[in-house]
Design a protein around this motif. Structure first.
Motif, PDB file in Angstrom:
ATOM      1  N   LEU A 138      11.495  40.952 -21.251  1.00 39.88           N
ATOM      2  CA  LEU A 138      12.522  41.519 -20.379  1.00 39.88           C
ATOM      3  C   LEU A 138      11.960  42.251 -19.171  1.00 39.88           C
ATOM      4  N   GLY A 139      10.713  42.732 -19.266  1.00 35.74           N
ATOM      5  CA  GLY A 139      10.153  43.566 -18.207  1.00 35.74           C
ATOM      6  C   GLY A 139      10.223  42.969 -16.812  1.00 35.74           C
ATOM      7  N   GLY A 187       0.400  44.049  -1.926  1.00 38.08           N
ATOM      8  CA  GLY A 187       1.802  44.433  -1.988  1.00 38.08           C
ATOM      9  C   GLY A 187       2.594  43.872  -3.154  1.00 38.08           C
ATOM     10  N   ARG A 188       1.949  43.291  -4.145  1.00 41.95           N
ATOM     11  CA  ARG A 188       2.682  42.758  -5.301  1.00 41.95           C
ATOM     12  C   ARG A 188       3.062  43.884  -6.259  1.00 41.95           C
ATOM     13  N   ASP A 189       4.227  43.777  -6.849  1.00 44.02           N
ATOM     14  CA  ASP A 189       4.749  44.808  -7.741  1.00 44.02           C
ATOM     15  C   ASP A 189       3.964  44.803  -9.056  1.00 44.02           C
ATOM     16  N   ILE A 190       3.328  45.939  -9.383  1.00 38.70           N
ATOM     17  CA  ILE A 190       2.472  45.999 -10.565  1.00 38.70           C
ATOM     18  C   ILE A 190       3.297  45.997 -11.847  1.00 38.70           C
ATOM     19  N   TRP A 191       4.507  46.589 -11.824  1.00 35.50           N
ATOM     20  CA  TRP A 191       5.362  46.556 -13.024  1.00 35.50           C
ATOM     21  C   TRP A 191       5.609  45.108 -13.456  1.00 35.50           C
ATOM     22  N   SER A 192       6.025  44.297 -12.518  1.00 40.96           N
ATOM     23  CA  SER A 192       6.297  42.900 -12.821  1.00 40.96           C
ATOM     24  C   SER A 192       5.030  42.174 -13.265  1.00 40.96           C
TER      25      SER A 192
END
Length: 304
Positions: free
Chosen positions: A58-59, A91-96
């Motif tokens: 789900l993350g 610039g990539r989202d680390i959470w994803s």
């Protein structure tokens, strides 16, 4: 007919009296589960692993950014409301990327551990049961395979097939079964002399039936514990390969690849290394705790 009826009544009466004296009978697996549930540390490991698995699914869907989206206007941003774990150097989202990396790392580890264990059980069972010259040949071949460093296998496979999940799993499969095979061989050498195996052989059971239906089920405790221990080893090895640059390549990501990227800019942006390192450590710790709990729960000597 009357004699059979009386015999069944006697057996039922005896079982009823036994339950009244000693309580209801408990199977091996029910007793193992009962003891595992009493192990709070192992249960905490299970809870953490379940949460990590759910978040791996789900993350990435909880944010609007894809793990591969590049935003050069927002590079190396510290965690904030827009990017919960911040962004990397492009610039990539680390959470994803963390949760997509969790999918990849957990998938590789699980598949590699299952493949290793399957090969090890088959080879170890054959070697231990048949013995003789076949056992000697298999064990000496195992020693030769084990003498070659794992990194050599990985380099050769990546040269032949390139990088990706499949070459890494193949590299794990080529060498990771050795420990399981030796363990199963030792168990098979002991079990093949047991009375129930001798009885099955005397009743005409074939060799493969004896191995699969009589010996392997009695090794399941050892096999499951070893399988559980192989998963964190696979996670760490995959992270190590990605860290030294011969693992997964972009746009695929894994915890090891994230740690490698974070280590290069650790002094300026330590969060990019700390976040994947924490997840690797927590996952390996949870699996180790679960493995220890399973080892205690499945030990027949501890059964009450």
């Amino acid at each position: 007919m009357e004699e059979k009826k009386e015999l069944f009544e006697f057996i039922e009466h005896t079982e009823t009296e036994a339950e009244e004296l000693y309580g209801p009978s408990v199977t091996y697996w029910k007793d193992a589960w009962r003891r595992l549930k009493k192990n709070k540390v192992a249960m905490c490991g299970i809870v953490v692993l379940v949460l990590l698995t759910v978040m791996a699914i789900l993350g990435p869907m909880m944010v609007k950014y894809s793990h591969a989206d590049i935003d050069l206007m927002n590079t190396n941003q510290w965690p904030d409301k827009a990017h919960w774990f911040g962004t990397d150097d492009v610039g990539r989202d680390i959470w994803s990327r963390v949760w997509m990396g969790a999918r990849v790392s957990l998938f590789i580890a699980l598949v590699a551990a299952v493949v290793q264990s399957t090969i090890g059980v088959i080879i170890g069972g054959i070697s231990g049961y048949f013995g003789g010259i076949l056992d000697t040949v298999i064990m000496r071949a195992t020693d030769v395979i084990d003498s070659i460093p794992f990194l050599v296998y990985v380099i050769v496979i990546t040269m032949l097939f390139g990088t990706g999940m499949v070459p890494i799993i193949v590299a794990f499969a080529l060498t990771g079964w050795i420990k399981m095979a030796r363990l199963v061989r030792g168990q098979a050498l002991q079990l093949k002399t047991q009375d129930y195996v001798t009885a099955a052989r005397g009743l005409g059971a074939g060799k493969w039936r004896i191995i699969l239906h009589h010996m392997v089920p009695n090794m399941l405790g050892v096999i499951i514990v070893t399988l559980t221990m192989n998963i964190p080893n696979a996670i760490f090895t995959e992270a190590y390969l990605s860290y030294i640059g011969i693992g997964l390549q972009p746009p695929l990501t894994s915890w090891g690849q994230l740690a490698d990227a974070g280590a290069k800019i650790m002094k300026a942006y330590p969060y990019q290394l700390i976040i994947p390192a924490v997840f690797i450590s927590v996952t390996m710790l949870s699996l180790q705790l679960l493995g220890d709990g399973l080892r205690d729960a499945l030990d027949p000597k501890l059964r009450k």
